[in-house]
Design an enzyme around this catalytic site. Structure first.
Site, mmCIF file in Angstrom:
data_model
loop_
_atom_site.group_PDB
_atom_site.id
_atom_site.type_symbol
_atom_site.label_atom_id
_atom_site.label_comp_id
_atom_site.label_asym_id
_atom_site.label_seq_id
_atom_site.Cartn_x
_atom_site.Cartn_y
_atom_site.Cartn_z
ATOM 1 C CG HIS A 8 -1.770 1.254 1.184
ATOM 2 N ND1 HIS A 8 -3.100 1.230 1.458
ATOM 3 C CD2 HIS A 8 -1.455 2.546 1.679
ATOM 4 C CE1 HIS A 8 -3.708 2.366 1.621
ATOM 5 N NE2 HIS A 8 -2.588 3.347 2.044
ATOM 6 C CG HIS A 33 0.209 6.143 -0.707
ATOM 7 N ND1 HIS A 33 -0.838 7.116 -1.332
ATOM 8 C CD2 HIS A 33 -0.069 5.719 0.445
ATOM 9 C CE1 HIS A 33 -1.681 6.683 -0.439
ATOM 10 N NE2 HIS A 33 -1.588 6.100 0.454
#
Ligand SMILES: Cc1nc(NNC(=O)[C@H](CC2CCCC2)CN(O)CO)c(F)c(N2CCN3CCOC[C@@H]3C2)n1
Ligand code: NI
Length: 183
Positions: free
Chosen positions: A153, A157
């Site tokens: 995750h 980004h």
């Protein structure tokens, strides 16, 4: 200290940017920022501190969420066996991953997204990551389960990818073929 006011939200261009590698050895400034990112996660997981400073709980944070065009991230999360995985990394790179997929059965959220986005987020079950630690030493991490999901995750980004980009639009809760829940 980092608070929610420092975290950029959906619509901020940095969340859709492929961020730049940081120089190694790291500057004192980048080391300081990375330490603060890890401290934010610890603060956010401490009930009293989170309450006092109105912090949303987090197990991961990436520099672009602070508006920084830098490939830096921190994760602070226990795995299913209760082992703490606490990392503050520069220039992380997934160098290999399992064919098998993995996902969080309750889906994902994001400190930069002030809304619920329901659905399964298909990821790799296991990843091998090469990166530099806070002192600029090269490290190689082999992660599975919860920590593997969290670091994917965060690395997303750094590449301008949001968790909901992975959710199957036709059937958000349709688990992908070769994937199983990590929790
Ligand atoms: C899964 C979870 N996501 C929490 N928040 N979201 C985040 O961390 C976002 C990143 C995570 C979303 C899914 C994968 C990565 C932040 N992100 O946007 C960074 O890019 C949590 F807070 C949380 N936990 C479980 C462990 N608990 C220990 C005690 O303290 C509370 C804490 C709560 N688990
Ligand atoms: Ni996020």
């Amino acid at each position: 200290m980092i608070t929610m006011d420092d975290i950029v939200r959906e619509g901020h261009p940095m969340l859709r940017t492929v961020t730049k590698e940081v120089p190694i050895p790291p500057t004192t400034e980048d080391q300081e920022t990375l330490k603060e990112m890890l401290q934010f996660l610890k603060n956010s997981q401490d009930e009293e501190t989170a309450e006092k400073y109105n912090l949303r709980p987090g197990v991961g944070l990436a520099a672009p969420q602070l508006g920084l065009d830098k490939r830096m991230l921190a994760i602070h999360v226990e795995d299913i066996k209760g082992k703490l995985h606490s990392y503050a990394l520069f220039n992380p790179k997934i160098v290999s991953h399992s064919v098998e997929g993995g996902y969080l059965s309750s889906g994902e959220g994001c400190l930069s997204v002030d809304r619920e986005v329901p659905g399964i987020v298909p990821r790799h079950a296991r990843v091998t990551v090469k990166a530099y630690d806070i002192d600029g030493n090269q490290v190689k991490l082999r992660l599975k389960g919860y920590p593997a999901i969290v670091i994917q995750h965060e690395i997303d980004h750094l590449n301008g990818v949001m968790f909901y980009d992975h959710i199957n639009e036709e059937n958000p809760f349709h688990p992908p073929e070769n994937a199983k829940p990590v929790d």
